[in-house]
Design an enzyme around this catalytic site. Structure first.
Site, short mmCIF file in Angstrom:
data_model
loop_
_atom_site.label_atom_id
_atom_site.label_comp_id
_atom_site.label_asym_id
_atom_site.label_seq_id
_atom_site.Cartn_x
_atom_site.Cartn_y
_atom_site.Cartn_z
N ARG A 1 46.93 26.89 81.19
CA ARG A 1 45.75 28.14 80.63
C ARG A 1 46.76 29.56 79.80
O ARG A 1 46.58 29.83 78.88
CB ARG A 1 44.88 28.32 81.29
CG ARG A 1 43.87 27.42 81.40
CD ARG A 1 42.62 27.72 82.20
NE ARG A 1 43.20 27.48 83.67
CZ ARG A 1 42.54 26.96 84.24
NH1 ARG A 1 41.66 27.90 84.86
NH2 ARG A 1 43.37 27.06 86.05
N ASP B 1 39.57 24.79 83.33
CA ASP B 1 41.04 24.34 83.86
C ASP B 1 40.70 22.95 82.55
O ASP B 1 40.43 22.19 83.00
CB ASP B 1 41.03 24.21 85.29
CG ASP B 1 42.18 22.75 85.87
OD1 ASP B 1 43.38 22.66 84.22
OD2 ASP B 1 42.61 23.72 86.62
N CYS C 1 46.65 31.84 85.71
CA CYS C 1 45.64 30.70 85.76
C CYS C 1 45.84 30.36 87.16
O CYS C 1 46.57 30.86 88.23
CB CYS C 1 45.92 30.28 85.21
SG CYS C 1 47.24 29.65 84.62
#
Ligand code: 4NP
Length: 166
Positions: free
Chosen positions: A25, A131, A19
């Site tokens: 994440r 996000d 990420c």
């Protein structure tokens, strides 16, 4: 990218999750996928790593909101320390899965072994894992739900990929 590319070395599989910051994440996916692999008896044959394309958080633990969301669902987020992605990863891993289109651009785009994590989402495939960093707690819950069902799909597909056949 095929559903899961075949193992470079049959019987072993290495998965990299990527990420932006490696504090929300991809660490969430890392913890959940390792937990599912352990449940499936595959922990000794499948290695998972995660990293961020940005280096701001290198060495830091997970974002406290991501960690709290995992803890509330029974996972252990405590061992994570952020790492930065580098261009050697696609050659070192069997599969590199990124969380969004910006990550995909940052790693040089799709290839036989590079794709989006949610390509493998069994419920709503094809998009990004959004996000959650600048949003509220519900964003972290949404990420966890996507990650749990997608990790289950990855684990289900691994026995055939481990044999070295697609
Ligand atoms: P992640 O979230 O990529 O899911 O770890 C972010 C974490 C940190 C930042 C951006 C996104 N940041 O800009 O510091």
């Amino acid at each position: 990218m095929p559903a899961l590319p075949a193992a470079r070395e049959p019987g072993r599989y290495r998965i990299a999750l990527v990420c932006l910051g490696n504090i929300c994440r991809s660490p969430t996916a890392h913890v959940v996928l390792e937990s599912r692999l352990a449940d499936a008896g595959l922990a000794d044959r499948v290695e998972v790593a995660s990293s961020g394309t940005g280096g701001w958080h290198v060495g830091n633990p997970m974002d406290p909101r991501a960690a709290a969301t995992l803890t509330a669902s029974g996972y252990d987020p405590s061992r994570h320390r952020a790492r930065q992605y580098d261009a050697t990863w696609p050659e070192a891993y069997d599969l590199v899965l990124v969380m969004d289109e910006a990550n995909l651009a940052d790693v040089g785009g799709r290839s036989d072994r590079v794709g989006m994590f949610r390509d493998l989402d069994p419920v709503d495939p094809g998009g990004a894992v959004p996000d959650p960093y600048y949003g509220g707690d519900d964003g972290f819950e949404e990420v966890l739900a996507m990650v749990e069902r997608t990790s289950d799909a990855i684990v289900a597909a691994l026995p055939s990929a481990l044999r070295g056949t697609d």
